[in-house]
Design a protein around this motif. Structure first.
Motif, short mmCIF file in Angstrom:
data_model
loop_
_atom_site.label_atom_id
_atom_site.label_comp_id
_atom_site.label_asym_id
_atom_site.label_seq_id
_atom_site.Cartn_x
_atom_site.Cartn_y
_atom_site.Cartn_z
N VAL A 41 16.41 3.11 -97.40
CA VAL A 41 15.86 1.80 -97.74
C VAL A 41 14.64 1.49 -96.87
O VAL A 41 13.64 0.94 -97.35
CB VAL A 41 16.94 0.70 -97.60
CG1 VAL A 41 16.32 -0.69 -97.70
CG2 VAL A 41 18.01 0.89 -98.68
N TRP A 42 14.70 1.86 -95.59
CA TRP A 42 13.53 1.67 -94.71
C TRP A 42 12.34 2.41 -95.28
O TRP A 42 11.22 1.87 -95.31
CB TRP A 42 13.88 2.18 -93.31
CG TRP A 42 12.82 1.91 -92.27
CD1 TRP A 42 12.79 0.87 -91.38
CD2 TRP A 42 11.65 2.70 -91.99
NE1 TRP A 42 11.67 0.96 -90.57
CE2 TRP A 42 10.97 2.07 -90.93
CE3 TRP A 42 11.13 3.87 -92.53
CZ2 TRP A 42 9.78 2.58 -90.40
CZ3 TRP A 42 9.95 4.38 -92.02
CH2 TRP A 42 9.29 3.74 -90.96
N LEU A 43 12.53 3.63 -95.74
CA LEU A 43 11.44 4.40 -96.33
C LEU A 43 10.85 3.69 -97.54
O LEU A 43 9.64 3.65 -97.73
CB LEU A 43 11.92 5.79 -96.74
CG LEU A 43 12.25 6.78 -95.60
CD1 LEU A 43 12.80 8.07 -96.20
CD2 LEU A 43 11.01 7.08 -94.76
N ARG A 44 11.72 3.11 -98.37
CA ARG A 44 11.23 2.41 -99.56
C ARG A 44 10.45 1.15 -99.18
O ARG A 44 9.44 0.84 -99.80
CB ARG A 44 12.41 2.07 -100.48
CG ARG A 44 13.05 3.31 -101.06
CD ARG A 44 14.13 3.01 -102.07
NE ARG A 44 14.78 4.25 -102.48
CZ ARG A 44 15.53 4.38 -103.56
NH1 ARG A 44 15.72 3.34 -104.35
NH2 ARG A 44 16.08 5.53 -103.88
N LEU A 45 10.93 0.45 -98.18
CA LEU A 45 10.18 -0.72 -97.71
C LEU A 45 8.81 -0.32 -97.17
O LEU A 45 7.84 -1.07 -97.29
CB LEU A 45 10.98 -1.44 -96.62
CG LEU A 45 12.19 -2.25 -97.08
CD1 LEU A 45 13.03 -2.69 -95.88
CD2 LEU A 45 11.77 -3.47 -97.90
N ALA A 46 8.74 0.85 -96.57
CA ALA A 46 7.49 1.34 -96.02
C ALA A 46 6.60 2.00 -97.08
O ALA A 46 5.47 2.39 -96.77
CB ALA A 46 7.77 2.34 -94.90
N GLY A 47 7.12 2.13 -98.30
CA GLY A 47 6.35 2.78 -99.35
C GLY A 47 6.26 4.28 -99.19
O GLY A 47 5.34 4.93 -99.68
N MET A 48 7.26 4.87 -98.49
CA MET A 48 7.28 6.32 -98.26
C MET A 48 8.41 6.95 -99.07
O MET A 48 9.52 6.44 -99.07
CB MET A 48 7.53 6.63 -96.77
CG MET A 48 6.51 6.06 -95.83
SD MET A 48 6.96 6.47 -94.11
CE MET A 48 5.78 5.47 -93.21
N ARG A 49 8.13 8.05 -99.73
CA ARG A 49 9.18 8.77 -100.46
C ARG A 49 9.32 10.21 -99.97
O ARG A 49 10.14 10.96 -100.49
CB ARG A 49 8.86 8.77 -101.96
CG ARG A 49 8.77 7.40 -102.58
CD ARG A 49 10.07 6.61 -102.42
NE ARG A 49 11.19 7.19 -103.08
CZ ARG A 49 11.58 6.86 -104.32
NH1 ARG A 49 10.93 5.94 -105.01
NH2 ARG A 49 12.63 7.43 -104.87
N THR A 50 8.55 10.57 -98.95
CA THR A 50 8.48 11.97 -98.51
C THR A 50 9.83 12.53 -98.11
O THR A 50 10.19 13.63 -98.48
CB THR A 50 7.50 12.10 -97.32
OG1 THR A 50 6.26 11.51 -97.68
CG2 THR A 50 7.30 13.56 -96.96
N LEU A 51 10.60 11.77 -97.33
CA LEU A 51 11.87 12.27 -96.79
C LEU A 51 13.08 11.73 -97.54
O LEU A 51 14.22 12.01 -97.15
CB LEU A 51 11.97 11.89 -95.31
CG LEU A 51 10.85 12.43 -94.42
CD1 LEU A 51 10.97 11.86 -93.02
CD2 LEU A 51 10.88 13.95 -94.39
N ASP A 52 12.85 11.01 -98.61
CA ASP A 52 13.96 10.38 -99.34
C ASP A 52 14.92 11.42 -99.92
O ASP A 52 16.14 11.26 -99.85
CB ASP A 52 13.40 9.49 -100.46
CG ASP A 52 14.49 8.70 -101.15
OD1 ASP A 52 15.06 7.80 -100.52
OD2 ASP A 52 14.79 9.00 -102.33
N ASP A 53 14.37 12.48 -100.50
CA ASP A 53 15.23 13.52 -101.09
C ASP A 53 16.12 14.17 -100.03
O ASP A 53 17.28 14.51 -100.31
CB ASP A 53 14.39 14.59 -101.78
CG ASP A 53 13.78 14.10 -103.08
OD1 ASP A 53 14.22 13.04 -103.58
OD2 ASP A 53 12.86 14.76 -103.60
N ASP A 54 15.60 14.34 -98.84
CA ASP A 54 16.38 14.98 -97.77
C ASP A 54 17.51 14.06 -97.31
O ASP A 54 18.63 14.53 -97.06
CB ASP A 54 15.48 15.33 -96.59
CG ASP A 54 14.47 16.40 -96.96
OD1 ASP A 54 14.88 17.54 -97.21
OD2 ASP A 54 13.27 16.08 -97.02
#
Length: 235
Positions: A41-54
């Motif tokens: 969720v932190w990644l989504r708030l930051a607009g980052m998807r790079t590490l989401d799959d991991d």
């Protein structure tokens, strides 16, 4: 600018990985999944998807172990308990290579290098989390299926974590999560009971029907709780 670093939950993840490996603390695997979900969720708030799959890979890998640990905390028929315990041991064997993998090591390193989140810039993202919950709630109302309810439950969890990352209140969501969580626990319990029976396991007379009745009652409670608290999501 108010900075929101991911460090607290990255530390939480690191602290619980050894507990998940040993299996001695039942909270170990659960807290690994909680930390993984919060970091997504932190990644989504930051607009980052790079590490989401991991992170999704890690959360998914720990899923069966967590479900079986929850199941084994319940009062169960002896034969079914022994069957579930054997499945837990097999699931733990499958999880260990994940916890010892280079992929996980690389994920932890990459997360540690991310800069803090700008809270003000992330605030507009909350609308996306809310809109997702509302879409999934509408689908559940139309379909009244477990899959739709489970999707809504996941959306609520993400919304709650997003609010908490940004220091906002999430009390109404917690009440909904508790009610929906009871449905989820009973649903996967029934799934395991049915699998046990399909593999030739024998259950006490009426046991499966009693669990089905409990699930029906929990679903009724979930609908009631939703009507009671849904209006508070935007307040």
């Amino acid at each position: 600018m108010r900075a929101v670093p991911l460090d607290p939950w990255l530390r939480h993840l690191r602290q619980h990985l050894p507990l998940a490996r040993t299996g001695q603390d039942p909270e170990g695997v659960h807290q690994v999944r909680v930390a993984g979900r919060r970091l997504r969720v932190w990644l989504r708030l930051a607009g980052m998807r790079t590490l989401d799959d991991d992170l999704a890979w890690l959360v998914r890998a720990a899923g069966e172990v967590r479900d079986l640990k929850v199941l084994l905390q319940m009062e169960l028929p002896r034969a079914f308990r022994e069957w579930a315990q054997a499945r837990l041991e097999a699931a733990r064997e499958r999880l260990l290579p994940v916890l010892d993998s280079r992929r996980l090591e690389s994920l932890l390193l990459a997360l540690s290098l991310l800069p803090p989140l700008d809270a003000a810039a992330a605030e507009p993202q909350l609308e996306r989390f809310l809109a997702q919950v509302e879409r999934r709630a509408a689908l559940w109302t139309q379909e009244d299926s477990f899959d739709a309810l489970h999707a809504l439950r996941r959306g609520l969890r993400r919304l709650r974590y997003a609010l908490e990352w940004l220091g906002r209140e999430s009390r109404a969501i917690r009440s909904l999560q508790e009610s929906f969580g009871r449905v989820g626990d009973l649903h996967f319990t029934l799934a395991y009971l049915q699998r046990f029976a399909e593999e030739g396991g024998r259950l006490p007379s009426g046991y499966l029907q009693e669990r089905e009745a409990e699930l029906a009652k929990a679903l009724q409670k979930a609908r009631s709780t939703w009507r009671e608290h849904a209006g508070g999501l935007r307040s």
